[in-house]
Design a protein around this motif. Structure first.
Motif, PDB file in Angstrom:
ATOM      1  N   GLY A 179      -9.637  -2.160  -8.459  1.00 22.65           N
ATOM      2  CA  GLY A 179     -10.251  -2.715  -9.664  1.00 22.65           C
ATOM      3  C   GLY A 179      -9.212  -3.080 -10.699  1.00 22.65           C
ATOM      4  O   GLY A 179      -8.080  -2.649 -10.627  1.00 22.65           O
ATOM      5  N   VAL A 191      -8.949  -7.005  -8.415  1.00 29.97           N
ATOM      6  CA  VAL A 191      -7.772  -7.231  -7.562  1.00 29.97           C
ATOM      7  C   VAL A 191      -8.251  -7.420  -6.114  1.00 29.97           C
ATOM      8  O   VAL A 191      -7.853  -8.368  -5.434  1.00 29.97           O
ATOM      9  N   ILE A 207     -14.695   9.073  -2.004  1.00 26.00           N
ATOM     10  CA  ILE A 207     -13.228   9.175  -1.971  1.00 26.00           C
ATOM     11  C   ILE A 207     -12.865  10.462  -2.685  1.00 26.00           C
ATOM     12  O   ILE A 207     -13.198  10.630  -3.869  1.00 26.00           O
ATOM     13  N   THR A 226      -0.248   9.849  -4.526  1.00 26.64           N
ATOM     14  CA  THR A 226       0.708   8.743  -4.568  1.00 26.64           C
ATOM     15  C   THR A 226      -0.017   7.397  -4.518  1.00 26.64           C
ATOM     16  O   THR A 226       0.615   6.350  -4.608  1.00 26.64           O
ATOM     17  N   ALA A 231      -5.647   8.003   2.602  1.00 25.35           N
ATOM     18  CA  ALA A 231      -5.215   7.013   1.611  1.00 25.35           C
ATOM     19  C   ALA A 231      -4.064   7.569   0.782  1.00 25.35           C
ATOM     20  O   ALA A 231      -3.989   8.762   0.519  1.00 25.35           O
ATOM     21  N   GLY A 232      -3.175   6.666   0.377  1.00 23.04           N
ATOM     22  CA  GLY A 232      -2.024   7.077  -0.435  1.00 23.04           C
ATOM     23  C   GLY A 232      -0.780   7.112   0.422  1.00 23.04           C
ATOM     24  O   GLY A 232      -0.608   8.041   1.218  1.00 23.04           O
ATOM     25  N   SER A 233       0.079   6.078   0.315  1.00 24.10           N
ATOM     26  CA  SER A 233       1.318   5.995   1.099  1.00 24.10           C
ATOM     27  C   SER A 233       1.063   5.986   2.599  1.00 24.10           C
ATOM     28  O   SER A 233       1.852   6.528   3.370  1.00 24.10           O
ATOM     29  N   GLN A 291      -6.725   4.164   4.701  1.00 26.69           N
ATOM     30  CA  GLN A 291      -7.143   3.229   3.645  1.00 26.69           C
ATOM     31  C   GLN A 291      -5.874   2.810   2.901  1.00 26.69           C
ATOM     32  O   GLN A 291      -5.091   3.649   2.462  1.00 26.69           O
TER      33      GLN A 291
END
Ligand code: FMN
Length: 475
Positions: free
Chosen positions: A12, A15, A212, A239, A282-284, A303
């Motif tokens: 958001g 994007v 999430i 991250t 999700a994250g890196s 993700q």
């Protein structure tokens, strides 16, 4: 439902718009549109004249033409407004949005999902932030009207969403508790689909629901309390781009001023796997290596946000995308997990770029005001009514509304800056609102995907990079 290996994370505001989600969905993975501030984005796209006609094409598919007519009469500007003319103001979404605002929310979410799903059988999800409560019910309905396949909700404990999805699918009225600071009574948000469809609301397919989360405890509560209503989980580490869950315990900052995360914040994938639902990391995790490793810890896949944020189909303004890509190529790139920037109080990842709110001189020049209001906090006044305040607004106004000066320090107006990121920033006295970019800590995927000499890449290239093989074209 066939589960994807890759979820392109909701980003958001705007994007991950319909173009990006559609590009991912037509390549056989889960494309996710951001559901944040879509009502505002729709009104601004229409005031820009909708040059390619996409918005009006989607509007023509909305089942109630009377509603569409009202929206076009109110917001559409033939050939677009002049550049430095301010956008017309839109009512802020409060406790009980009026009929026109409710319609706008439904239609805006319909449009984004409809365009992302147009002309192919691929899967499209929509992402909401639980912290932004007031638009949620009509937004979910609009997305469901367009046949959204998956609803993903982060930044909070979305316990009520599964039963809301069931209710909306059956065309029934739904409600959700509104979090109100200092509340002495219950406050509820309500939505009745029949208000828009006097001849009876249509029955809709119930989308899958993926919360999430960032802890085993939260994942467990959601899965246990929401019964069979949770269909999968996204496990996000701090991250990741955008907002991060705050660290557990008292907030400690490191030498750079970033929140410190400890072992208590780490999520054990085995404990998540034991909950028996598919999950994505999700994250890196935006690399072929991480995708290959995911099944080894019981995950269905990953993700990914950051690598997609700067691809050709993302909604970011072209000059900002290029500035970010050049920073990555040069190696001179900083992502700061800002503990106070976001009015929500959650840590927010900020990409340092010239001429954005990440720079102190730009931040100091902006006159603080709140005219979009998505991240406002509801509070109860002495007379029991609900008031609204945002710590990023003018501090005197915030204090008048019962906040403290300390709470306003370092806060940034994400609503206005995120619109500026899309080229839809508000004009004030001949100047446009400054942007502010977010992305994750790990930019190695962007670096790796940019072959020498190249300064752009597509969403399909991201997927081929991650999967290590050509992707189909379902369109
Ligand atoms: C520009 C950007 C905006 C984001 N906005 C949101 C958002 O609105 N809601 C959300 O749940 N996650 C948001 N995220 C997180 C992504 O959905 C995803 O989980 C995350 O980017 C994955 O980690 P990575 O950035 O290391 O790939 C955002 C991420 C980025 C990069």
């Amino acid at each position: 439902m066939k589960f994807p290996k890759i979820i392109q994370g909701g980003m958001g505001a705007g994007v991950s718009d319909w173009r990006l989600a559609r590009a991912v969905a037509t390549a056989g993975q889960l494309g996710v549109v951001s559901g944040t501030a879509l009502d505002l984005i729709l009104t601004r796209r229409l005031q820009e004249g909708d040059p390619q006609g996409h918005v009006r094409r989607a509007l023509a598919a909305f089942p109630e033409p009377g509603i569409v007519g009202r929206i076009l009469d109110r917001w559409f500007v033939e050939d677009g407004k002049d550049e430095a003319v301010p956008y017309a103001g839109k009512p802020l979404v409060g406790e009980a949005p009026g009929a026109r605002l409710e319609e706008l929310l439904v239609v805006a979410n319909f449009v984004e999902v409809w365009l992302a799903k147009e002309g192919h059988p691929g899967m499209v999800g929509i992402n909401y932030l639980h912290k932004i409560q007031t638009p949620t019910l009509p937004s979910l309905f609009g997305a469901m009207l367009a046949g959204v396949n998956v609803v993903l909700v982060g930044a909070g404990i979305p316990l009520e969403i599964p039963s809301i999805l069931d209710g909306l699918a059956a065309g029934e009225p739904v409600e959700m508790a509104l979090q109100v600071t200092g509340a002495t009574r219950e406050h509820k948000l309500r939505f009745d689909p029949a208000r828009m469809f006097p001849d009876g609301a249509p029955e809709l397919k119930r989308p899958a629901f993926f919360p999430i989360v960032s802890s085993v405890a939260l994942a467990t509560v959601l899965v246990r309390k929401a019964g069979g209503g949770v269909d999968g989980l996204v496990i996000e580490d701090p991250t990741a781009g955008g907002h991060n869950a705050p660290p557990r315990g008292a907030l400690k900052l490191d030498d750079h001023g970033e929140p410190v995360y400890g072992t208590r914040d780490a999520v054990d994938p085995a404990a998540i796997a034991a909950l028996g639902l598919p999950f994505w990391l999700a994250g890196s995790n935006g690399s072929p290596e991480k995708l290959r490793e995911a099944p080894g810890v019981g995950a269905a896949g990953v993700q990914v946000g950051t690598v997609f944020a700067f691809c050709e189909e993302s909604g970011l303004r072209e000059d900002l995308k290029q500035a970010a890509i050049q920073a990555v190529i040069s190696g001179d790139v900083t992502v700061f997990r800002d503990p106070v920037a976001s009015p929500t109080g959650f840590p927010f990842q900020v990409l340092a770029l010239p001429e954005t709110l990440s720079k102190e001189e730009v931040y100091q020049c902006r006159e603080r005001q709140c005219d979009l209001g998505y991240l406002r906090e509801a509070y109860e006044r002495e007379d029991g009514t609900v008031g609204w305040r945002c710590p990023a607004e003018d501090p005197a106004t915030f204090v008048e509304a019962g906040g403290t000066l300390e709470q306003t320090e370092g806060r940034k107006c994400l609503c206005n800056s995120l619109m500026a990121n899309l080229g839809l920033g508000q004009w004030r006295e001949g100047k446009v609102e400054p942007p502010l970019l977010t992305c994750g800590k790990d930019l190695s995927g962007v670096r790796r995907i940019l072959a020498p000499g190249r300064t752009s890449y597509t969403a399909r290239e991201v997927l081929e990079f991650l999967l290590g093989e050509p992707v189909p074209d379902l369109a």
